[in-house]
Design a protein around this motif. Structure first.
Motif, short mmCIF file in Angstrom:
data_model
loop_
_atom_site.label_atom_id
_atom_site.label_comp_id
_atom_site.label_asym_id
_atom_site.label_seq_id
_atom_site.Cartn_x
_atom_site.Cartn_y
_atom_site.Cartn_z
N GLN C 76 0.84 -1.19 0.00
CA GLN C 76 0.00 0.00 0.00
C GLN C 76 0.88 1.25 0.00
OE1 GLN C 76 -3.28 0.25 -0.18
NE2 GLN C 76 -3.96 -1.86 0.15
N PRO C 77 0.40 2.44 -0.37
CA PRO C 77 -0.94 2.64 -0.92
C PRO C 77 -1.01 2.22 -2.39
CG PRO C 77 0.27 4.70 -0.93
CD PRO C 77 1.17 3.68 -0.30
N ILE C 78 -2.22 2.17 -2.92
CA ILE C 78 -2.39 1.75 -4.31
C ILE C 78 -3.03 2.86 -5.14
CG2 ILE C 78 -2.51 -0.72 -3.76
CD1 ILE C 78 -5.59 -0.45 -4.19
N ASP C 79 -2.96 4.09 -4.65
CA ASP C 79 -3.66 5.18 -5.34
C ASP C 79 -3.08 5.52 -6.70
OD1 ASP C 79 -1.53 5.92 -3.67
OD2 ASP C 79 -2.05 8.03 -3.87
N ARG C 80 -1.83 5.15 -6.94
CA ARG C 80 -1.27 5.39 -8.28
C ARG C 80 -1.39 4.17 -9.16
NH1 ARG C 80 4.66 7.69 -6.65
NH2 ARG C 80 4.83 8.01 -8.90
N ASP C 81 -1.92 3.08 -8.60
CA ASP C 81 -1.96 1.81 -9.33
C ASP C 81 -3.34 1.57 -9.93
OD1 ASP C 81 0.52 1.65 -8.07
OD2 ASP C 81 -0.25 0.34 -6.47
N ILE C 82 -3.39 0.56 -10.77
CA ILE C 82 -4.67 0.08 -11.29
C ILE C 82 -4.93 -1.27 -10.65
CG2 ILE C 82 -5.80 -0.84 -13.37
CD1 ILE C 82 -4.41 1.39 -14.95
N LEU C 83 -6.14 -1.47 -10.17
CA LEU C 83 -6.51 -2.73 -9.52
C LEU C 83 -7.52 -3.46 -10.40
CD1 LEU C 83 -6.59 -4.69 -7.12
CD2 LEU C 83 -8.24 -3.16 -6.02
N ILE C 84 -7.17 -4.68 -10.77
CA ILE C 84 -8.04 -5.47 -11.66
C ILE C 84 -8.22 -6.85 -11.04
CG2 ILE C 84 -8.12 -6.63 -13.92
CD1 ILE C 84 -6.81 -4.21 -15.16
N TYR C 85 -9.43 -7.34 -11.07
CA TYR C 85 -9.67 -8.68 -10.57
C TYR C 85 -9.66 -9.67 -11.72
CZ TYR C 85 -11.11 -6.27 -6.36
OH TYR C 85 -11.13 -5.47 -5.25
N LYS C 86 -9.02 -10.79 -11.49
CA LYS C 86 -9.12 -11.90 -12.43
C LYS C 86 -10.13 -12.88 -11.88
CE LYS C 86 -4.96 -13.97 -10.41
NZ LYS C 86 -5.22 -15.35 -9.91
N ARG C 87 -10.91 -13.48 -12.76
CA ARG C 87 -11.98 -14.33 -12.26
C ARG C 87 -11.54 -15.78 -12.06
NH1 ARG C 87 -15.47 -14.81 -10.28
NH2 ARG C 87 -17.51 -14.60 -11.27
N TYR C 88 -10.41 -16.14 -12.65
CA TYR C 88 -9.95 -17.49 -12.35
C TYR C 88 -8.42 -17.48 -12.24
CZ TYR C 88 -11.35 -22.39 -11.74
OH TYR C 88 -11.63 -23.62 -11.23
N LEU C 89 -7.71 -18.21 -13.01
CA LEU C 89 -6.28 -18.38 -12.73
C LEU C 89 -5.39 -17.35 -13.40
CD1 LEU C 89 -6.13 -22.28 -13.01
CD2 LEU C 89 -6.71 -20.89 -11.02
N SER C 90 -5.60 -17.13 -14.67
CA SER C 90 -4.74 -16.20 -15.40
C SER C 90 -5.09 -14.76 -15.05
CB SER C 90 -4.93 -16.40 -16.90
OG SER C 90 -4.38 -15.30 -17.62
N GLY C 91 -4.10 -13.90 -15.07
CA GLY C 91 -4.35 -12.48 -14.87
C GLY C 91 -5.27 -11.88 -15.91
N PHE C 92 -5.40 -12.57 -17.04
CA PHE C 92 -6.27 -12.09 -18.12
C PHE C 92 -7.65 -12.74 -18.10
CE2 PHE C 92 -2.01 -11.12 -19.56
CZ PHE C 92 -2.14 -9.94 -20.26
N SER C 93 -7.95 -13.45 -17.04
CA SER C 93 -9.15 -14.28 -17.02
C SER C 93 -10.44 -13.47 -16.84
CB SER C 93 -9.00 -15.30 -15.88
OG SER C 93 -10.22 -15.94 -15.61
N HIS C 94 -11.20 -13.31 -17.94
CA HIS C 94 -12.53 -12.73 -17.89
C HIS C 94 -12.54 -11.34 -17.23
CE1 HIS C 94 -13.72 -16.78 -18.98
NE2 HIS C 94 -13.18 -17.26 -17.89
N ASN C 95 -11.64 -10.48 -17.68
CA ASN C 95 -11.59 -9.13 -17.12
C ASN C 95 -11.08 -8.13 -18.16
OD1 ASN C 95 -8.83 -9.46 -17.30
ND2 ASN C 95 -8.54 -9.80 -15.12
N ASP C 96 -10.72 -6.95 -17.70
CA ASP C 96 -10.32 -5.89 -18.63
C ASP C 96 -8.81 -5.66 -18.66
OD1 ASP C 96 -10.34 -4.83 -16.01
OD2 ASP C 96 -10.55 -2.79 -16.76
N LEU C 97 -8.02 -6.67 -18.28
CA LEU C 97 -6.57 -6.44 -18.26
C LEU C 97 -6.04 -6.14 -19.66
CD1 LEU C 97 -3.87 -6.26 -16.88
CD2 LEU C 97 -3.70 -8.74 -16.91
N ASP C 98 -6.41 -6.96 -20.62
CA ASP C 98 -5.91 -6.72 -21.98
C ASP C 98 -6.39 -5.37 -22.50
OD1 ASP C 98 -4.61 -7.44 -24.46
OD2 ASP C 98 -6.61 -7.71 -25.29
N TYR C 99 -7.66 -5.09 -22.32
CA TYR C 99 -8.22 -3.81 -22.78
C TYR C 99 -7.49 -2.63 -22.14
CZ TYR C 99 -11.62 -0.05 -23.51
OH TYR C 99 -12.23 1.14 -23.84
#
Lengths: 191, 191, 191, 191
Positions: C76-99
């Motif tokens: 912490q802190p994470i105010d300069r960061d982007i927080l993204i949830y992955k829905r399963y195993l890969s960081g790209f899993s069903h989310n907006d990481l690639d976008y």
């Protein structure tokens, strides 16, 4: 700017025949292809492909392995083009269109084909949401079903313009703006 | 049949206020939520979330971390609901909506929210292309911009009906058909 | 080159505590974050988020709305960061990481976190298949389960190196090569 | 349970020839196909397809339109099978594999092909993350490169087993468990 031309559903299975409803658009799409070649821009034919296992209610003229999948003769040959199948309505539906555009560095898509209220509309929306600049070629798109009410094409292009902030241009204006012939030896498509 | 209710962009950032344009729809969406609860159907709030890095031209009232992302008070609480952010226009845009519906075994989506010519239209198309049965709630959707011409809502629902083969139903009919109250103790949402 | 740093599963729900197995890696990831800030590179925290409806066999410490989803205090802190949830195993899993990476113009991802045989491996593969240059930070990744056999980390990084053609570098070398401090006033993250 | 068989990269472009490294696996994959037919399970051949525009460093033997894309003669004919191209490493890479499995109602995938440290591993991970039950056929997969160290296959299957919770079974056991012959007239593939 690096544009590509996407031609939607100009395949045999959709019944484009001399004299058939809307056939006069084919000549304009032919002109579009030639302009893209002259400008060194990549042409992508994208049309539907259904599998017998798709579990869809309606009969399809676009089954994998059938003649319906062939690009119509008027737009042949396709040896300089990329052919991609979409699995449902949008040109981006469950296929490699986005990946292929992205790896080529394309940032602008010029969309032609039919129908405006169907694949053109969804393809424009998906292209926009994948952050391509979208240009829809007004007189190279149509509602390819006689049962649709008058104004259906205009209703869809209005949404494309006002909601997707896309340009809707007639062929000549689009060629002038996006497909100016490139100097000899400077193909833009191969970037 | 296992339906879920998707409520699009009923968030503070969109300016739903007593007296504001279209505000009377909010009460109907409230009724929809209550009907979904009574039927044991899952409610999903889906609305836009933008990041400062998105590189979009327009200013956004839906920035990550801002109040704009909160569901409007009239549709609170949301403790029984699922909240999903869409990254651009469609409810399925770069998020886990499809994954979440799929893991719940949902096969039918009832769509409400605004605008009909924008997120409702794209969400209906994506739901259909992911093979959910689509029902759009006619009087729980609207064109939430006064600058759109009359008939814009009807133009969009006509496309939804004729191209996507979706049902477009008023709230009462949709409740009767898809959200009949489940017997006590038989929540459908937990399947 | 425009790099971003992806930090995987460094969240409370994974039990990072002073004295816990592998805890010494946390200090190195802290150094990585600071180096990213100094270089003006965007940091993205990506970790798992499960929903009660996910229909998974195992109990989860990463349920939506729970404390487990919070980034650990050391990062912490994470105010300069982007927080993204992955829905399963890969960081790209069903989310907006690639976008999100794509709209920022990121072309290189530096990957840290745990476990190497799980999310790191799948995230590296997906990043590579979405055509980002992949760099895995050897001493900022680990197999965060004591039950895995010795050599599991090295087995995974060998695959990352030989199959994905990714670089696997210790933190210091990665900082020197990809996160050199940017001159004052020239943040790279905002591009 | 409705299983399908996915056969990865058993195409001419990968050099499967009598006497070539690993060729003895081909006969087992042939047995797998026949068992799938006897059980009425759908077989899907999935292999790489590259386009000249892909902007990849290495030369490819799997270019669109080339002979390399053909299924090897030992696994012909393919008229009862589905053929899907993957655009990069995973069998699910930028194509319609998930859509096709989903519309068929498949819930279990039996994976064969090469290499275990590459497409098999990523395909297993993506199948798992799309929530199919995953079974990897131990003796119908291999590391199809002589330069990989001994134990590479086992290292990958260990990850598949322990991280993806997938079954790793020899062909005979997998046939007994998942591909028992269906009674005459009861094809399972057409569901």
């Amino acid at each position: 700017m690096k544009p590509a031309v996407i031609i939607l559903d100009m395949a045999k299975g959709y019944g484009w025949q001399p004299g058939s409803f809307g056939y006069e658009m084919v000549a304009r799409v032919r002109r579009l292809k030639d302009a893209a070649y002259a400008a060194g821009a990549q042409v992508l034919h994208v049309h539907s492909m259904r599998r017998p296992t798709d579990n869809l209610p309606e009969h399809s003229t676009m089954l994998a392995g059938s003649d319906g999948l062939e690009v119509i003769p008027e737009l042949q040959p396709i040896d300089r083009d990329i052919l991609i199948y979409k699995r449902y309505l949008s040109g981006f539906s469950h296929n490699d269109l986005d990946y292929t555009l992205r790896t080529m560095g394309i940032d602008t898509v010029l969309i032609a084909g039919a129908s405006t209220v169907n694949t053109v509309l969804w393809t424009a929306a998906d292209a926009h949401q994948n952050r391509y600049k979208v240009v829809v070629l007004d007189d190279c798109c149509m509602v390819h079903r006689q049962t649709e009410p008058p104004g259906a094409h205009e209703g869809a292009t209005r949404i494309i313009r006002s909601v997707l902030k896309a340009e809707v241009l007639p062929l000549d204006a689009a060629i002038a703006k996006y497909l100016a012939p490139s100097p000899p030896g400077e193909g833009r498509g191969e970037g």
